[in-house]
Design a protein around this motif. Sequence first.
Motif, PDB file in Angstrom:
ATOM      1  N   MET A  15     -44.513 -23.717 -33.270  1.00  0.00           N
ATOM      2  CA  MET A  15     -45.601 -22.737 -33.132  1.00  0.00           C
ATOM      3  C   MET A  15     -45.459 -21.657 -34.207  1.00  0.00           C
ATOM      4  SD  MET A  15     -46.625 -20.479 -29.787  1.00  0.00           S
ATOM      5  CE  MET A  15     -47.991 -19.314 -29.855  1.00  0.00           C
ATOM      6  N   SER A  16     -46.537 -21.362 -34.919  1.00  0.00           N
ATOM      7  CA  SER A  16     -46.475 -20.390 -36.002  1.00  0.00           C
ATOM      8  C   SER A  16     -46.377 -18.972 -35.456  1.00  0.00           C
ATOM      9  CB  SER A  16     -47.712 -20.508 -36.896  1.00  0.00           C
ATOM     10  OG  SER A  16     -48.886 -20.315 -36.143  1.00  0.00           O
ATOM     11  N   THR A  17     -45.747 -18.107 -36.240  1.00  0.00           N
ATOM     12  CA  THR A  17     -45.599 -16.710 -35.849  1.00  0.00           C
ATOM     13  C   THR A  17     -46.942 -15.998 -35.900  1.00  0.00           C
ATOM     14  OG1 THR A  17     -43.374 -16.697 -36.792  1.00  0.00           O
ATOM     15  CG2 THR A  17     -44.412 -14.556 -36.404  1.00  0.00           C
ATOM     16  N   LYS A  18     -47.204 -15.174 -34.903  1.00  0.00           N
ATOM     17  CA  LYS A  18     -48.428 -14.373 -34.909  1.00  0.00           C
ATOM     18  C   LYS A  18     -48.311 -13.275 -35.956  1.00  0.00           C
ATOM     19  CE  LYS A  18     -49.782 -15.096 -30.094  1.00  0.00           C
ATOM     20  NZ  LYS A  18     -50.082 -14.433 -28.801  1.00  0.00           N
ATOM     21  N   VAL A  19     -49.451 -12.915 -36.541  1.00  0.00           N
ATOM     22  CA  VAL A  19     -49.455 -11.958 -37.655  1.00  0.00           C
ATOM     23  C   VAL A  19     -50.506 -10.883 -37.412  1.00  0.00           C
ATOM     24  CG1 VAL A  19     -49.861 -11.664 -40.134  1.00  0.00           C
ATOM     25  CG2 VAL A  19     -48.700 -13.720 -39.292  1.00  0.00           C
ATOM     26  N   ALA A  20     -50.084  -9.623 -37.503  1.00  0.00           N
ATOM     27  CA  ALA A  20     -50.995  -8.481 -37.435  1.00  0.00           C
ATOM     28  C   ALA A  20     -50.955  -7.761 -38.779  1.00  0.00           C
ATOM     29  CB  ALA A  20     -50.600  -7.521 -36.317  1.00  0.00           C
ATOM     30  N   VAL A  21     -52.125  -7.321 -39.237  1.00  0.00           N
ATOM     31  CA  VAL A  21     -52.239  -6.624 -40.518  1.00  0.00           C
ATOM     32  C   VAL A  21     -52.978  -5.309 -40.292  1.00  0.00           C
ATOM     33  CG1 VAL A  21     -53.256  -6.672 -42.826  1.00  0.00           C
ATOM     34  CG2 VAL A  21     -52.281  -8.769 -41.849  1.00  0.00           C
ATOM     35  N   VAL A  22     -52.412  -4.224 -40.810  1.00  0.00           N
ATOM     36  CA  VAL A  22     -53.061  -2.915 -40.727  1.00  0.00           C
ATOM     37  C   VAL A  22     -53.208  -2.378 -42.145  1.00  0.00           C
ATOM     38  CG1 VAL A  22     -53.030  -0.615 -39.696  1.00  0.00           C
ATOM     39  CG2 VAL A  22     -51.917  -2.526 -38.513  1.00  0.00           C
ATOM     40  N   THR A  23     -54.426  -2.067 -42.552  1.00  0.00           N
ATOM     41  CA  THR A  23     -54.650  -1.532 -43.898  1.00  0.00           C
ATOM     42  C   THR A  23     -54.512  -0.012 -43.889  1.00  0.00           C
ATOM     43  OG1 THR A  23     -57.054  -1.226 -43.698  1.00  0.00           O
ATOM     44  CG2 THR A  23     -56.260  -3.417 -44.339  1.00  0.00           C
ATOM     45  N   GLY A  24     -54.139   0.541 -45.036  1.00  0.00           N
ATOM     46  CA  GLY A  24     -54.007   1.995 -45.162  1.00  0.00           C
ATOM     47  C   GLY A  24     -53.045   2.576 -44.159  1.00  0.00           C
ATOM     48  N   ALA A  25     -51.857   1.967 -44.045  1.00  0.00           N
ATOM     49  CA  ALA A  25     -50.969   2.284 -42.920  1.00  0.00           C
ATOM     50  C   ALA A  25     -49.735   3.093 -43.283  1.00  0.00           C
ATOM     51  CB  ALA A  25     -50.531   0.986 -42.243  1.00  0.00           C
ATOM     52  N   ASN A  26     -49.710   3.660 -44.473  1.00  0.00           N
ATOM     53  CA  ASN A  26     -48.515   4.424 -44.843  1.00  0.00           C
ATOM     54  C   ASN A  26     -48.484   5.813 -44.216  1.00  0.00           C
ATOM     55  OD1 ASN A  26     -50.654   4.781 -47.058  1.00  0.00           O
ATOM     56  ND2 ASN A  26     -49.311   6.538 -47.433  1.00  0.00           N
ATOM     57  N   LYS A  27     -49.614   6.240 -43.624  1.00  0.00           N
ATOM     58  CA  LYS A  27     -49.659   7.547 -42.979  1.00  0.00           C
ATOM     59  C   LYS A  27     -50.805   7.567 -41.967  1.00  0.00           C
ATOM     60  CE  LYS A  27     -52.656   9.538 -46.567  1.00  0.00           C
ATOM     61  NZ  LYS A  27     -52.827  10.649 -47.544  1.00  0.00           N
ATOM     62  N   GLY A  28     -50.917   8.672 -41.250  1.00  0.00           N
ATOM     63  CA  GLY A  28     -52.048   8.877 -40.356  1.00  0.00           C
ATOM     64  C   GLY A  28     -52.152   7.863 -39.236  1.00  0.00           C
ATOM     65  N   ILE A  29     -53.390   7.577 -38.835  1.00  0.00           N
ATOM     66  CA  ILE A  29     -53.633   6.680 -37.710  1.00  0.00           C
ATOM     67  C   ILE A  29     -53.063   5.293 -37.981  1.00  0.00           C
ATOM     68  CG2 ILE A  29     -55.415   5.617 -36.268  1.00  0.00           C
ATOM     69  CD1 ILE A  29     -57.232   7.998 -37.024  1.00  0.00           C
ATOM     70  N   GLY A  30     -53.200   4.817 -39.209  1.00  0.00           N
ATOM     71  CA  GLY A  30     -52.682   3.493 -39.540  1.00  0.00           C
ATOM     72  C   GLY A  30     -51.194   3.384 -39.288  1.00  0.00           C
ATOM     73  N   PHE A  31     -50.467   4.419 -39.662  1.00  0.00           N
ATOM     74  CA  PHE A  31     -49.022   4.439 -39.428  1.00  0.00           C
ATOM     75  C   PHE A  31     -48.730   4.405 -37.936  1.00  0.00           C
ATOM     76  CE2 PHE A  31     -44.993   6.702 -38.750  1.00  0.00           C
ATOM     77  CZ  PHE A  31     -44.144   6.020 -39.629  1.00  0.00           C
ATOM     78  N   GLY A  32     -49.477   5.195 -37.177  1.00  0.00           N
ATOM     79  CA  GLY A  32     -49.291   5.220 -35.725  1.00  0.00           C
ATOM     80  C   GLY A  32     -49.594   3.877 -35.094  1.00  0.00           C
ATOM     81  N   ILE A  33     -50.616   3.187 -35.586  1.00  0.00           N
ATOM     82  CA  ILE A  33     -50.973   1.872 -35.052  1.00  0.00           C
ATOM     83  C   ILE A  33     -49.868   0.858 -35.340  1.00  0.00           C
ATOM     84  CG2 ILE A  33     -52.547  -0.073 -35.365  1.00  0.00           C
ATOM     85  CD1 ILE A  33     -54.811   1.999 -35.735  1.00  0.00           C
ATOM     86  N   VAL A  34     -49.343   0.869 -36.558  1.00  0.00           N
ATOM     87  CA  VAL A  34     -48.237  -0.034 -36.899  1.00  0.00           C
ATOM     88  C   VAL A  34     -47.049   0.233 -35.985  1.00  0.00           C
ATOM     89  CG1 VAL A  34     -46.499  -0.585 -38.644  1.00  0.00           C
ATOM     90  CG2 VAL A  34     -48.909  -0.449 -39.292  1.00  0.00           C
ATOM     91  N   LYS A  35     -46.730   1.486 -35.804  1.00  0.00           N
ATOM     92  CA  LYS A  35     -45.592   1.871 -34.965  1.00  0.00           C
ATOM     93  C   LYS A  35     -45.748   1.320 -33.550  1.00  0.00           C
ATOM     94  CE  LYS A  35     -43.263   6.064 -33.249  1.00  0.00           C
ATOM     95  NZ  LYS A  35     -43.331   7.555 -33.269  1.00  0.00           N
ATOM     96  N   LEU A  36     -46.917   1.490 -32.963  1.00  0.00           N
ATOM     97  CA  LEU A  36     -47.133   1.035 -31.593  1.00  0.00           C
ATOM     98  C   LEU A  36     -47.192  -0.487 -31.508  1.00  0.00           C
ATOM     99  CD1 LEU A  36     -47.467   1.859 -28.688  1.00  0.00           C
ATOM    100  CD2 LEU A  36     -49.917   2.199 -29.085  1.00  0.00           C
ATOM    101  N   LEU A  37     -47.793  -1.122 -32.507  1.00  0.00           N
ATOM    102  CA  LEU A  37     -47.806  -2.581 -32.518  1.00  0.00           C
ATOM    103  C   LEU A  37     -46.385  -3.142 -32.569  1.00  0.00           C
ATOM    104  CD1 LEU A  37     -50.752  -3.500 -34.926  1.00  0.00           C
ATOM    105  CD2 LEU A  37     -50.562  -4.114 -32.503  1.00  0.00           C
ATOM    106  N   LEU A  38     -45.519  -2.515 -33.334  1.00  0.00           N
ATOM    107  CA  LEU A  38     -44.135  -2.976 -33.425  1.00  0.00           C
ATOM    108  C   LEU A  38     -43.425  -2.884 -32.079  1.00  0.00           C
ATOM    109  CD1 LEU A  38     -43.228  -1.392 -36.866  1.00  0.00           C
ATOM    110  CD2 LEU A  38     -43.236  -3.847 -36.345  1.00  0.00           C
ATOM    111  N   LEU A  39     -43.863  -1.956 -31.252  1.00  0.00           N
ATOM    112  CA  LEU A  39     -43.282  -1.801 -29.917  1.00  0.00           C
ATOM    113  C   LEU A  39     -43.877  -2.779 -28.913  1.00  0.00           C
ATOM    114  CD1 LEU A  39     -43.227   2.100 -29.751  1.00  0.00           C
ATOM    115  CD2 LEU A  39     -41.227   0.607 -29.878  1.00  0.00           C
ATOM    116  N   ARG A  40     -45.110  -3.207 -29.157  1.00  0.00           N
ATOM    117  CA  ARG A  40     -45.822  -3.988 -28.141  1.00  0.00           C
ATOM    118  C   ARG A  40     -46.154  -5.424 -28.534  1.00  0.00           C
ATOM    119  NH1 ARG A  40     -51.000  -1.768 -25.627  1.00  0.00           N
ATOM    120  NH2 ARG A  40     -50.563  -3.692 -24.475  1.00  0.00           N
ATOM    121  N   TYR A  41     -46.230  -5.730 -29.800  1.00  0.00           N
ATOM    122  CA  TYR A  41     -46.784  -7.000 -30.254  1.00  0.00           C
ATOM    123  C   TYR A  41     -45.715  -8.062 -30.438  1.00  0.00           C
ATOM    124  CZ  TYR A  41     -49.716 -10.179 -33.032  1.00  0.00           C
ATOM    125  OH  TYR A  41     -50.421 -11.261 -33.512  1.00  0.00           O
TER     126      TYR A  41
END
Length: 288
Positions: free
Chosen positions: A1-27
């Motif tokens: 089974m292939s690994t699931k992949v999430a991509v967040v653009t513009g994620a080095n700061k702001g909301i994008g950074f927060g989304i990456v952070k939370l995805l890493l905790l939940r995804y």
Amino acid sequence: MSTKVAVVTGANKGIGFGIVKLLLLRYDGVVYLTSRDETRGKEAVTKLEALGLFPLYHQLDIADRDSILRFRDHIEKTHGGIDILINNAGVSAGLEVDSTYEEAKYVIDINYFSILTIKELLFPLLRDDARVLNISSDCGHLSNVKNKYWVQRLSQKDLKVEDVNEFVNWYLDSKKNGTFNREDIADGGTVASYRVAKVALSAVTIIHQKELKGTNISVNSMHPGLVRTGMTGEVGFYSIDDAAKVPVDLVLDAPETLRGAYVWYDGKVLDWYDYNADYYFKTVTLFE
């Protein structure tokens, strides 16, 4: 089974950074933090690694077709597809109502036209059941448009990308020709370029979902709230971590029936077509 992949653009700061952070905790999959500036992107990765969170990184400038192509090729070769795509990257326009044509075009190229390129190049990599979320704004609700012709045209249930592009180009032409009428846009024409770009983004979200009829892929847009970031001058009622919760819920937990929706920061689905509603952005909220 292939690994699931999430991509967040513009994620080095702001909301994008927060989304990456939370995805890493939940995804249950890998999460790509992408950014236009590679140095800043890798600095963001280092910050997350210090918290015991480990995103993957790849440079991605959404305004550069070649950059998107390189990212596409990397994802296709390394993972074979994308399961979550959060189009967060964007730029603000300040409160200036007298922006030049060049300034207006820059804002619209990044906040709207880039999404068309992403759709062309990255959507073919979306796997079955993939979820796409476009980060829009309260500037993206149809009530931001006051010109009667465009309100009616954008309200068409059979709206097409060509209609949206003509709306955007109508605005750009008015900036080029010096014919822009502030009364055509809510709140006296403040942040007009940003409003036009985000209205177009929200509209094309609905269109892209219709184009995916017959698939299990969902495409939605949302207003993340007034978040304390550099883009808002650190003014807002939401922290970055708080603002990340609803976007992550939408891509992980929303029902499959949520498709082509415009979602408010509290998770409520709004009628994007309700142009008489009081959902448009008001600059006074920045000073309350």
